[in-house]
Design a protein around this motif. Sequence first.
Motif, PDB file in Angstrom:
ATOM      1  N   THR A 181      52.129  36.283  44.500  1.00  0.00           N
ATOM      2  CA  THR A 181      51.625  36.417  43.571  1.00  0.00           C
ATOM      3  C   THR A 181      52.634  36.434  42.522  1.00  0.00           C
ATOM      4  N   GLU A 212      44.507  33.267  37.731  1.00  0.00           N
ATOM      5  CA  GLU A 212      44.366  34.098  38.344  1.00  0.00           C
ATOM      6  C   GLU A 212      42.888  34.544  36.936  1.00  0.00           C
ATOM      7  N   ASP A 242      45.917  31.466  42.317  1.00  0.00           N
ATOM      8  CA  ASP A 242      46.013  32.437  43.075  1.00  0.00           C
ATOM      9  C   ASP A 242      44.658  33.162  43.163  1.00  0.00           C
ATOM     10  N   SER A 257      45.517  40.763  44.135  1.00  0.00           N
ATOM     11  CA  SER A 257      47.132  40.676  42.831  1.00  0.00           C
ATOM     12  C   SER A 257      47.430  41.690  41.569  1.00  0.00           C
TER      13      SER A 257
END
Length: 859
Positions: free
Chosen positions: A37, A59, A127, A280
Motif C-alpha cells: 500500500t 482504499e 488496494d 492496509s
Amino acid sequence: MTVCISLPIDAVLPEVLAALRAGSTLVLEAPPGAGKTTRVPPAILRSGLIGSGEVLVLEPRRLAARLSAKRVAEELCEPLGETVGYQVRFEEVAGPRTKLRYLTEGILTRRLLSDSSLRGVGAVVLDEFHERHLQTDLALALLRRLQQTSRPDLKLVIMSATLEAVAIADHLQCPVLRSEGRRFAVELDYLPAPDERRLGDQVAAAVRRATVPGTEGDVLVFLPGAGEIRWAQEACREIAEHRGLSLRALHGELSPAEQDLALQRGGRKVILATNVAETSVTIDGVTCVIDSGLARIASHSPWSGLSRLEVAKISRASATQRAGRAGRTAPGRCLRLYTRADFESRPEHHLPELLRLDLSETALELLAAGIDPDALPWLDPPPPASLSAALALLHKLSAVDASFAVTALGKECARYPLHPRLSRLLLEAAARGAGAHGCTLAALLGERDLRAGRDARVPTSSGSSDLDELLSLFAKAARVRFSPDRLRGLGVDAGAARRVDRARDQLARLLGVRGEPTEPTAAQEEALRIAALAAFPDRVCKRRAPGSQELTLSSGTPARLSPSSCVREAALLVAIDVEERRDSLGAARGGARSGALVRLASAIEPEWLLDLFAGELRESTEAIWEPARGRVELQSRLSFGSLVLEESWRPARLDDPDEAAKAARILLAQLRRGDARTLEPALQAAVDQVKTRVELVARHCPDAGLRALTDSDVDAALGRAALQSDSLAALRDANLQSALIATLGPAAESALARLAPENVPLASGRRLQVEYLPGQPPAVRSRLQDFFGSARGPSICAGRVPLVLHLLAPNGRDLQITTDLEGFWIRHYPAARKELMRRYPRHSWPEDGRSAAPPVRKR
C-alpha cells in the motif's frame, strides 16, 4: 526523498514497473505487512511511467486512506498535503502539488463518472481488492472501460492480500506478480465449546490469557464495531490496570488524533479494533491477536432499500488475515473466540457486494452519466433480478421513465452522495420549503440511528411522525455542540451524531442552504412527511383497525408497528425503517419469516398520494354478493397497491348493460350454489315443470311443432331473467316459465297452454292444478267428492294423455290412484262407498258418483 526502512514488497518493485512498462494492467498479490500500500504507488509515481500524471489509490476505508497517505508522506520526509494527500468523505488534505492521492471508494467512483477521461491521472491502484466492495467493482469496470476506449495509456494495478488472482488476471488479460513477504508461524487456539457469555466478558478472559506474566508484545482484538469496543474496554479495565496495559480503541468513528494514539509505540497495549486493522493499516509490535470472528458486514435491507451494516461471522479468508497480524515480526498467537468446527463451517470468501446489495444507487449513477450498466465490462456481472429491481425502484421514485431513461429529477438525485430514496426525499423537502431540514433528515436516515436503546423507549404521547422525534433530538444534540457527556444524558450516540452532522453539512452545501439544525415548524413537518412518502412510495401501509398496531403494506405484506413508534392513531402511514423478524421456530426451520416490524413511520394523507402518485392509484368497480341483503351490489374502490383507500357500495343499475351483466353472473352463481346443473328447489321445480310439459307435447302432439327443452335453453332463459333482477328474491319472482317457453318461438306459449295446460276443469267447474314431474306421468289430485258428476277423468295433449287421478279421502290420503275414472265408479266405488259411509257418516256418499252433484265447497 528518503525511504526509512526496507519492506518485503521492495524486492518485487522492479518487476512491477517492468510489467507496467510492457502493459497497462497488473495484478499484484502480497500478504498483509508486505508494504504494497505504501511502496507501490510512490514507485509508480517516481518511475516516469506516467509523466506528470497523478496516481490515485483506492482504499476501502477512510482510516486506511488517511494512515496510508500519512505513512508515505513520512517516508518521503514531507508534510501531508504536499506530494502525497488523501481525500475521504467530509475531508480532503491535498494541495496543488499533490501527485499521489489516497481516496475512498465513493470519491473515486464519482470522479470517474464526472470526468469521463480521468484527465491528469496516469495510474490508478485498487488496494485490498479482495474485499470486493460494490464501489470497488464499479471502479474496476469503469476503469477497464476507460482503458478500452479513450485511455489505453492509463495504468491500472489491482492489489490484494488474498485474491483469486488468476481469475482476475484472465478477466483483465494481464500478468500476476506475487510477493511472499516475511511470515512467521502463528499458533491458533480455538474454544473447545461455544462461549455463551457476553462478548465483552469473553474478550476480557482472552486478554487475561494473552498477557500472563512472561508474555510480550501488544494484543490486537478484532471486534464488530464501536459499541462492542466500548463494552470490551469496560470489561477489560480491571485487568488492564492490574497488569499495566494501555487500552486503545481503533475504528472509523474516532478523530484522527484518537486513531493515531492507537498506533503510537510506548508501553504494552491492547488495541481494540474493528476490521479496519485487517489490512492496509500496519500496527507494529503485535504478537497476539484475539479474534471475535465477527464484523459489521454490508447488507441490503429488502424493506427500506438502503444498505446497512449487520453483525455477522467473517469468512475463513478474513480470519486468516486477522491471525496473520500476529506473525509479522516474530512468531505469534491467535486466540479465536469460536470453535474449530465453527471456523470450518464458514465460507472461504464472502460474496462480492455487487451480487448481494441493492443496486439502485449504482444504476442511477451510471444512467445519469450516460452509461448502460449492462454494457460495462464487469468482473462479475450484476444479477439481472437485482438490476431489474433497482430500475423498478428508480421508476417508482420518478428518477427514470418507463423506458428507464433518466429524468430531470433523476439527474438531480444523482448529484447527491445518497441512496436515490434519500436524494428524492431531500429534493422533495426542498421543493416544499424545508430544504435544510430535508438535508438533516436524509443524513439521519442515511447514517446509523443516533438514539441509544431505541427499542426500550415507549413514547409518552401520540404524534404524526417518528421523523419529528429524530429531528428534534438532533437539534438538541446540536445545541449542546455534540458534547459526549451532554449527549449521553439525551440518550444520543455521540459518534452517530457527529457523522450525521458531517453528512448534513455536506448535503446542505450541495443544496445551497445554510443554518444550524432546528426543530421544524408545523408546515415544515408536513413537507417532510410528504417528502418521506415521495422517498418510500412502496412502503405505504394501512392500519388494520383503529388503535391497532397491526398494519398491511401496499404490497399486501402484513407488518406490525413497533411500540417505540409515536404514530399511534393515523390510519394511513409510510413505513420508513422496517425490520424483518424471524422467530426461533422459524429460524430452526431455515429462517421462515415471522413478520415485519416497522420501527420508523410517518402519517400520510390520501390526497398526497393523488398529488405524488396519481398514476399509481387505481379506481375499480366490482360486483359482489351481499349476503345480508340477498342481492348484488357494486363496490367502488380507490386503491394504492393492495391498499383500499376509499370504498362505497350501491345496488347494480339494471338499465346499465355492463352492470346488469355483472349482477346476472353473480346471481346465477348464487342460484347454482356451486353446482352448474342444479338450481335451488323452488326454481328447479318450475324449470322441471315446463320441461316436462314441453316434452309431453313434443312426444304426443308432434304436429304442434314443439321440441324438447335443453340445458342450454334453461341457461338462456335464466340469463335473460337475471338481467332484469338485482336480487335472488327478484329472480325468484321472475316468470321463468314464460322465459323458457319463449325460447321455443312465438306460438309455443299458446300451444302449450292448449295441449299441456297448467290446470284442467272438472264437471263441477272446479279447476285442478296439473302436476308435471320429471319421469312421471302428469297427474291431478283432489277429494273424491270433487269428481262427482264426472263420468270420465280429464286428459291433455288433445285427449291422448289421460291424467293420473289421485282420489283422496276426506282425510287427504289417497283412496285410489287411477287413470280410468269410469272403471273406478263401476268396479271400486260401491265397496269403497260402504267404508266411507262408516268412517265419514257426516259426508254424503251417493250411490252413483257419475251422476251425483259434487258438494259445494265452503269458502
